[in-house]
Design an enzyme around this catalytic site. Structure first.
Site, PDB file in Angstrom:
ATOM      1  N   ARG A  49       0.879  -1.180   0.000  1.00 21.17           N
ATOM      2  CA  ARG A  49       0.000   0.000   0.000  1.00 21.17           C
ATOM      3  C   ARG A  49       0.909   1.219   0.000  1.00 21.17           C
ATOM      4  NH1 ARG A  49      -5.133   1.882   3.457  1.00 21.17           N
ATOM      5  NH2 ARG A  49      -6.007   0.487   1.898  1.00 21.17           N
TER       6      ARG A  49
ATOM      7  N   HIS B 248      -7.343   0.920  -6.392  1.00 19.60           N
ATOM      8  CA  HIS B 248      -7.578   0.127  -5.181  1.00 19.60           C
ATOM      9  C   HIS B 248      -8.318  -1.153  -5.597  1.00 19.60           C
ATOM     10  CE1 HIS B 248      -7.808  -0.860  -1.094  1.00 19.60           C
ATOM     11  NE2 HIS B 248      -8.658   0.037  -0.636  1.00 19.60           N
TER      12      HIS B 248
ATOM     13  N   GLN C 279     -10.212  -3.644  -3.080  1.00 23.15           N
ATOM     14  CA  GLN C 279     -11.470  -3.096  -2.566  1.00 23.15           C
ATOM     15  C   GLN C 279     -12.600  -3.318  -3.565  1.00 23.15           C
ATOM     16  OE1 GLN C 279     -12.100  -1.334   0.558  1.00 23.15           O
ATOM     17  NE2 GLN C 279     -14.126  -1.928  -0.140  1.00 23.15           N
TER      18      GLN C 279
ATOM     19  N   ASP D 235     -16.929   7.960  -1.540  1.00 22.61           N
ATOM     20  CA  ASP D 235     -15.661   7.813  -0.821  1.00 22.61           C
ATOM     21  C   ASP D 235     -15.321   9.201  -0.286  1.00 22.61           C
ATOM     22  OD1 ASP D 235     -13.205   6.888   0.122  1.00 22.61           O
ATOM     23  OD2 ASP D 235     -12.266   6.754  -1.855  1.00 22.61           O
TER      24      ASP D 235
ATOM     25  N   CYS E 198     -16.050   2.383   0.835  1.00 25.84           N
ATOM     26  CA  CYS E 198     -14.917   1.510   1.183  1.00 25.84           C
ATOM     27  C   CYS E 198     -14.462   1.708   2.623  1.00 25.84           C
ATOM     28  CB  CYS E 198     -13.772   1.735   0.209  1.00 25.84           C
ATOM     29  SG  CYS E 198     -13.062   3.397   0.243  1.00 25.84           S
TER      30      CYS E 198
ATOM     31  N   ARG F  48     -13.514  -7.901   2.170  1.00 33.54           N
ATOM     32  CA  ARG F  48     -12.084  -7.750   1.876  1.00 33.54           C
ATOM     33  C   ARG F  48     -11.352  -9.050   2.222  1.00 33.54           C
ATOM     34  NH1 ARG F  48      -9.788  -2.723   1.732  1.00 33.54           N
ATOM     35  NH2 ARG F  48      -7.975  -3.876   1.012  1.00 33.54           N
TER      36      ARG F  48
HETATM   37  N1   CP Z   1     -10.992   0.452   2.636  1.00 29.94           N
HETATM   38  C1   CP Z   1      -9.704   0.349   3.023  1.00 29.94           C
HETATM   39  O1   CP Z   1      -8.795   0.079   2.232  1.00 29.94           O
HETATM   40  O2   CP Z   1      -9.517   0.543   4.362  1.00 29.94           O
HETATM   41  P1   CP Z   1      -8.141   0.709   5.131  1.00 29.94           P
HETATM   42  O3   CP Z   1      -7.555   2.030   4.693  1.00 29.94           O
HETATM   43  O4   CP Z   1      -8.523   0.694   6.585  1.00 29.94           O
HETATM   44  O5   CP Z   1      -7.226  -0.419   4.752  1.00 29.94           O
HETATM   45  N1  NVA Z   2      -9.646   7.032  -1.609  1.00 29.97           N
HETATM   46  C1  NVA Z   2      -9.246   6.667  -0.279  1.00 29.97           C
HETATM   47  C2  NVA Z   2      -9.545   5.233  -0.021  1.00 29.97           C
HETATM   48  C3  NVA Z   2      -9.176   4.749   1.359  1.00 29.97           C
HETATM   49  C4  NVA Z   2      -9.399   3.280   1.555  1.00 29.97           C
HETATM   50  C5  NVA Z   2      -7.770   6.966  -0.079  1.00 29.97           C
HETATM   51  O1  NVA Z   2      -6.996   6.698  -1.005  1.00 29.97           O
HETATM   52  O2  NVA Z   2      -7.398   7.471   0.980  1.00 29.97           O
END
Ligand code: CP
Ligand code: NVA
Length: 304
Positions: A102, A129, A132, A220, A260, A288
């Site tokens: 990530r 993502h 997700q 989101d 998400c 997930r």
């Molecule tokens: N939705 C999601 O990816 O959550 P986190 O940022 O908690 O991993």
């Molecule tokens: N769009 C958000 C998603 C978090 C799971 C981000 O990238 O922070």
């Protein structure tokens, strides 16, 4: 030696592979899946951004499939002190059987995949993502039915990593996707164009146009991770993009609401929609775990 497969973006899987992965995830969720395709295997999890769901679901999922997960915060490993990613990729590949990352720049997982010799899974970048969206597709299958092709999905908010990944899902599966974003917050142009060649895509600045008759309504946060300093300006630019009950009323009678998470109640979605009868956000979060187990079983465990 067989080719190493990665999951950096939804189109890394064919349509059939996506559907098979969702089917395997659904089977795992129903219980009774006793196989341990990750027995003796280790997943390295590199995080340069925060996470609750991604971290916990990958770690628990690896364990449930018989394997072991290593949490590697960039604050603690040499990557954070400037060791090149291509060196990290080659070293980790000598120890572990898969890497989940990530991070900010989408070229980072691509570089890991290029230089490493084990499967790489994208646990979120600024661009995409995909895990997700796999969880979201599983949630949609459960609530709206398995005919993903015939559904209408609405996206309300930022043209961000989630919106781009929904476009990639529409590109592979062919369902209708209607995105409402404020001017200047459009999704990635190349991803949008590719999806337009394969699925009915509507891009508008009007949330009502996107949500009317939709089976799935998604939103989101307005400021993603790394955009914290833009939050005030974005709050102004996103005025009118709140998903509230009045907007949900225009969706189809069977519609569900997805987010998400984490969510900002009262900003992009009201408390009553997030906690209301159409919301599937807790199933979505649980899913997930199931989809990522299925993805790891395929990529790291040789499961078809
Ligand atoms: N939705 C999601 O990816 O959550 P986190 O940022 O908690 O991993
Ligand atoms: N769009 C958000 C998603 C978090 C799971 C981000 O990238 O922070």
């Amino acid at each position: 030696m067989t080719d190493v497969r990665h999951f950096l973006a939804i189109p890394d899987f064919t349509r059939e592979e996506i559907l098979r992965t969702l089917e395997l995830a659904a089977r795992m969720k129903r219980g009774g899946y006793r196989e341990r395709p990750l027995e003796g295997k280790t997943l390295a999890m590199i995080f340069t951004k925060s996470s609750t769901r991604t971290r916990v679901s990958f770690e628990v999922g690896t364990y449930q499939l018989g394997g072991h997960a290593l949490f590697l915060s960039s604050r603690d490993i040499q990557l954070g002190r400037g060791e090149p990613l291509r060196d990290t990729a080659r070293v980790l590949s000598r120890f572990v059987d898969g890497v989940m990352i990530r991070t900010f720049d989408h070229s980072d997982p691509e570089e890991l995949a290029r230089y490493g010799s084990v499967p790489v899974i994208n646990g979120l970048t600024d661009l995409l993502h995909p895990c997700q969206i796999m969880a979201d597709l599983l949630t949609v299958r459960e609530s709206v039915g398995p005919e993903l092709q015939g559904m209408r999905v609405a996206w309300v908010g930022d043209g961000n990593n989630m919106a781009n990944s929904w476009l990639n899902a529409a590109y592979r599966l062919g369902f209708e996707l209607r995105l409402a974003v404020p001017p200047g917050y459009e999704p990635d142009a190349a991803i949008l164009e590719r999806a337009r060649g394969a699925a009915p895509i509507v891009l508008t600045h009007d949330p009502r146009e996107a949500v009317e008759g939709a089976d799935v309504v998604n939103t989101d946060v307005w400021a993603s991770m790394g955009q914290e300093e833009e939050a005030a300006a974005r709050a102004r630019d996103f005025a009118g993009f709140l998903v509230d009950e009045a907007l949900m009323e225009t969706a189809s009678a069977r519609s569900i609401f997805l987010h998400c998470l984490p969510a900002h109640r009262g900003e992009e979605v009201t408390e009553s929609v997030l906690e209301g009868p159409r919301s599937r956000v807790w199933d979505e979060a649980e899913n997930r775990l199931h989809v990522q187990k299925a993805i790891m079983a395929r990529l790291m465990g040789g499961v078809e």
